[in-house]
Design a protein around this motif. Structure first.
Motif, PDB file in Angstrom:
ATOM      1  N   LYS A   1       0.828  -1.198   0.000  1.00 53.00           N
ATOM      2  CA  LYS A   1       0.000   0.000   0.000  1.00 53.00           C
ATOM      3  C   LYS A   1       0.865   1.251   0.000  1.00 53.00           C
ATOM      4  CE  LYS A   1      -3.997   1.864   2.480  1.00 53.00           C
ATOM      5  NZ  LYS A   1      -4.844   1.720   3.689  1.00 53.00           N
ATOM      6  N   PRO A   2       0.515   2.268  -0.814  1.00 54.26           N
ATOM      7  CA  PRO A   2       1.237   3.543  -0.749  1.00 54.26           C
ATOM      8  C   PRO A   2       1.204   4.135   0.656  1.00 54.26           C
ATOM      9  CG  PRO A   2      -0.122   3.456  -2.717  1.00 54.26           C
ATOM     10  CD  PRO A   2      -0.501   2.267  -1.882  1.00 54.26           C
ATOM     11  N   TRP A   3       1.939   5.209   0.852  1.00 56.01           N
ATOM     12  CA  TRP A   3       2.186   5.701   2.200  1.00 56.01           C
ATOM     13  C   TRP A   3       1.182   6.747   2.668  1.00 56.01           C
ATOM     14  CZ3 TRP A   3       6.149   3.264   4.787  1.00 56.01           C
ATOM     15  CH2 TRP A   3       7.021   2.500   3.997  1.00 56.01           C
ATOM     16  N   GLY A   4       0.038   6.886   2.022  1.00 57.01           N
ATOM     17  CA  GLY A   4      -0.993   7.798   2.487  1.00 57.01           C
ATOM     18  C   GLY A   4      -1.075   9.100   1.703  1.00 57.01           C
ATOM     19  N   THR A   5      -2.015   9.969   2.122  1.00 58.33           N
ATOM     20  CA  THR A   5      -2.276  11.196   1.374  1.00 58.33           C
ATOM     21  C   THR A   5      -1.121  12.189   1.437  1.00 58.33           C
ATOM     22  OG1 THR A   5      -3.479  12.027   3.319  1.00 58.33           O
ATOM     23  CG2 THR A   5      -4.782  11.020   1.559  1.00 58.33           C
ATOM     24  N   GLY A   6      -0.349  12.158   2.530  1.00 59.33           N
ATOM     25  CA  GLY A   6       0.841  13.008   2.595  1.00 59.33           C
ATOM     26  C   GLY A   6       1.887  12.568   1.590  1.00 59.33           C
ATOM     27  N   HIS A   7       2.007  11.267   1.419  1.00 54.84           N
ATOM     28  CA  HIS A   7       2.913  10.718   0.408  1.00 54.84           C
ATOM     29  C   HIS A   7       2.451  11.120  -0.992  1.00 54.84           C
ATOM     30  CE1 HIS A   7       4.271   7.082  -2.093  1.00 54.84           C
ATOM     31  NE2 HIS A   7       5.346   7.816  -1.880  1.00 54.84           N
ATOM     32  N   ALA A   8       1.134  11.136  -1.204  1.00 53.95           N
ATOM     33  CA  ALA A   8       0.607  11.556  -2.506  1.00 53.95           C
ATOM     34  C   ALA A   8       1.058  12.974  -2.829  1.00 53.95           C
ATOM     35  CB  ALA A   8      -0.914  11.466  -2.507  1.00 53.95           C
TER      36      ALA A   8
ATOM     37  N   PHE B   1       8.127  14.066   5.809  1.00 51.50           N
ATOM     38  CA  PHE B   1       8.082  12.684   5.336  1.00 51.50           C
ATOM     39  C   PHE B   1       9.359  11.942   5.716  1.00 51.50           C
ATOM     40  CE2 PHE B   1       7.577   9.753   1.407  1.00 51.50           C
ATOM     41  CZ  PHE B   1       6.885   8.819   2.158  1.00 51.50           C
ATOM     42  N   VAL B   2      10.474  12.627   5.616  1.00 53.67           N
ATOM     43  CA  VAL B   2      11.742  12.021   6.034  1.00 53.67           C
ATOM     44  C   VAL B   2      11.678  11.665   7.521  1.00 53.67           C
ATOM     45  CG1 VAL B   2      14.185  12.504   6.470  1.00 53.67           C
ATOM     46  CG2 VAL B   2      13.187  13.051   4.237  1.00 53.67           C
ATOM     47  N   ASP B   3      11.171  12.578   8.338  1.00 52.72           N
ATOM     48  CA  ASP B   3      11.033  12.300   9.769  1.00 52.72           C
ATOM     49  C   ASP B   3      10.129  11.099  10.008  1.00 52.72           C
ATOM     50  OD1 ASP B   3      12.654  14.456  10.325  1.00 52.72           O
ATOM     51  OD2 ASP B   3      11.004  15.827  10.773  1.00 52.72           O
ATOM     52  N   PHE B   4       9.031  11.040   9.258  1.00 53.85           N
ATOM     53  CA  PHE B   4       8.089   9.923   9.380  1.00 53.85           C
ATOM     54  C   PHE B   4       8.755   8.594   9.028  1.00 53.85           C
ATOM     55  CE2 PHE B   4       5.349   7.027   6.996  1.00 53.85           C
ATOM     56  CZ  PHE B   4       4.321   6.780   7.898  1.00 53.85           C
TER      57      PHE B   4
ATOM     58  N   LYS C   1       1.705  -1.092   7.935  1.00 52.22           N
ATOM     59  CA  LYS C   1       0.535  -0.333   7.479  1.00 52.22           C
ATOM     60  C   LYS C   1       0.597   1.139   7.870  1.00 52.22           C
ATOM     61  CE  LYS C   1      -2.592  -4.290   7.355  1.00 52.22           C
ATOM     62  NZ  LYS C   1      -3.888  -4.853   7.797  1.00 52.22           N
ATOM     63  N   SER C   2       1.774   1.623   8.195  1.00 52.83           N
ATOM     64  CA  SER C   2       1.907   3.031   8.584  1.00 52.83           C
ATOM     65  C   SER C   2       1.585   3.937   7.394  1.00 52.83           C
ATOM     66  CB  SER C   2       3.323   3.306   9.075  1.00 52.83           C
ATOM     67  OG  SER C   2       4.265   3.019   8.056  1.00 52.83           O
ATOM     68  N   GLU C   3       0.942   5.081   7.689  1.00 54.80           N
ATOM     69  CA  GLU C   3       0.592   6.030   6.640  1.00 54.80           C
ATOM     70  C   GLU C   3       0.929   7.456   7.078  1.00 54.80           C
ATOM     71  OE1 GLU C   3      -2.923   5.653   4.216  1.00 54.80           O
ATOM     72  OE2 GLU C   3      -3.432   3.749   5.181  1.00 54.80           O
ATOM     73  N   PHE C   4       1.322   8.239   6.107  1.00 50.43           N
ATOM     74  CA  PHE C   4       1.716   9.629   6.291  1.00 50.43           C
ATOM     75  C   PHE C   4       0.588  10.481   5.711  1.00 50.43           C
ATOM     76  CE2 PHE C   4       4.350  13.226   4.417  1.00 50.43           C
ATOM     77  CZ  PHE C   4       4.629  13.836   5.639  1.00 50.43           C
ATOM     78  N   TYR C   5      -0.174  11.148   6.576  1.00 53.09           N
ATOM     79  CA  TYR C   5      -1.408  11.802   6.156  1.00 53.09           C
ATOM     80  C   TYR C   5      -1.225  13.291   5.892  1.00 53.09           C
ATOM     81  CZ  TYR C   5      -3.731   7.538   7.774  1.00 53.09           C
ATOM     82  OH  TYR C   5      -4.128   6.238   7.942  1.00 53.09           O
ATOM     83  N   LEU C   6      -1.952  13.795   4.910  1.00 60.68           N
ATOM     84  CA  LEU C   6      -1.930  15.224   4.595  1.00 60.68           C
ATOM     85  C   LEU C   6      -2.376  16.085   5.781  1.00 60.68           C
ATOM     86  CD1 LEU C   6      -1.650  17.641   2.718  1.00 60.68           C
ATOM     87  CD2 LEU C   6      -3.837  17.025   1.675  1.00 60.68           C
ATOM     88  N   PRO C   7      -3.467  15.745   6.481  1.00 61.04           N
ATOM     89  CA  PRO C   7      -3.828  16.565   7.649  1.00 61.04           C
ATOM     90  C   PRO C   7      -2.738  16.616   8.722  1.00 61.04           C
ATOM     91  CG  PRO C   7      -5.683  15.206   6.976  1.00 61.04           C
ATOM     92  CD  PRO C   7      -4.497  14.725   6.196  1.00 61.04           C
ATOM     93  N   SER C   8      -1.932  15.565   8.812  1.00 61.42           N
ATOM     94  CA  SER C   8      -0.828  15.574   9.784  1.00 61.42           C
ATOM     95  C   SER C   8       0.229  16.610   9.407  1.00 61.42           C
ATOM     96  CB  SER C   8      -0.190  14.184   9.871  1.00 61.42           C
ATOM     97  OG  SER C   8      -1.124  13.226  10.310  1.00 61.42           O
TER      98      SER C   8
END
Length: 291
Positions: free
Chosen positions: A98-105, A223-226, A235-242
């Motif tokens: 799975k891609p890394w979430g909306t922040g990754h997008a 994203f680097v920090d994440f 299943k970790s995800e990097f979210y845009l709202p974050s």
């Protein structure tokens, strides 16, 4: 002088609860998807380019069913969100699907978008008012960001619970977004036992944001920090709202909250589809959309 603004459409995710690829699910009378309506509203508001974020796995179906239609009315580009598209020094762990979430997008957009832009979900209907407000804010040349908030009562379904980001607003600025993962009829629960009422006019985020291109610099840093912390969490995800929350907490950015009184539509559950089709058919009958 013309003002360039881009609409970014998040279309790489699969709709698990609905059970299919909601991004291209026919809703309109001629097979239009919900995103056709969004592009129509965005173009009318003043946006002059659309960037679709998709995966290579759906590229052919997406372009054949949606892209060809939309390319006839506005400039279109595609950006691909894949698990291995990571900052220098990082490698995708074996087995990650799975891609890394909306922040990754958003991270994947770097280099493709160099002007103010709005971000929306592919499978949400936001309405013309929301696009006009967000375009006007981007055109104001503010250094800050914005989001469109919808009234909670205008975002619910009769067919199950929904997850919404409940907004805390002060002097027109976003202070905090609290994710409530189970809302039914303007009440939420954290334990399936106790329910808390929310006012019907509570503003909630439906993932409609307005940004400047400086977002990409901040996104890469965060994203680097994440990844340093969670790259090996399956299943970790990097979210845009974050990302937005982090920038607000650091005092780097403020986020203006624009209020829409339009009703939001989406096919969260299969049973929602007929209601959404009827609502949009009515709008078409009134001349709001011409396909």
């Amino acid at each position: 002088m013309a003002f360039d603004a881009t609409l970014v459409v998040l279309a790489a995710g699969m709709g698990s609860r609905f059970g299919g690829l909601k991004q291209i699910e026919p809703i309109g009378p001629n097979g239009e998807a919900l995103l056709d309506f969004s592009v129509h509203d965005a173009k009318k508001a003043g946006f002059n380019k659309v960037v679709f974020i998709i995966k290579h796995a759906i590229e052919k179906d997406f372009k054949d069913t949606v892209g060809k239609r939309i390319e006839k009315i506005i400039d279109v580009e595609y950006v691909f969100q894949e698990t291995d598209k990571l900052p220098s020094g990082f490698t995708c762990p074996e087995g990650r699907e799975k891609p890394w979430g909306t922040g990754h997008a958003v991270y994947c957009l770097k280099g493709a978008v160099n002007e103010p832009f709005a971000v929306i979900n592919a499978d949400d209907y936001y309405g013309a008012e929301a696009f006009k407000q967000i375009y006007d804010y981007l055109k104001s040349d503010s250094d800050n960001y914005c989001m469109v908030g919808f009234r909670l009562a205008n975002t619910l379904t009769d067919n199950g619970s929904v997850s919404r980001g409940v907004c805390e607003v002060e002097n027109g600025k976003l202070k905090k977004v609290t994710e409530r993962t189970k809302i039914v009829d303007c009440k939420y629960t954290e334990d399936d036992v106790n329910w808390t009422e929310l006012p019907k006019d509570t503003l909630v985020s439906m993932n409609m944001w307005g940004f400047n291109p400086d977002l990409f610099r901040y996104t890469e840093e965060l994203f680097v920090d994440f990844l340093k912390e969670k790259i090996d969490v399956p299943k970790s995800e990097f979210y845009l709202p974050s990302i937005v929350s982090a920038l607000m907490e650091k005092g780097v950015k403020e986020v203006a909250v624009l209020k829409s009184e339009d009703k939001w539509y989406g096919v969260t559950y299969k049973e929602d589809k007929e209601d959404v089709k009827n609502a949009l058919a009515y709008k078409i009958s009134k001349g709001e959309y011409k396909f």
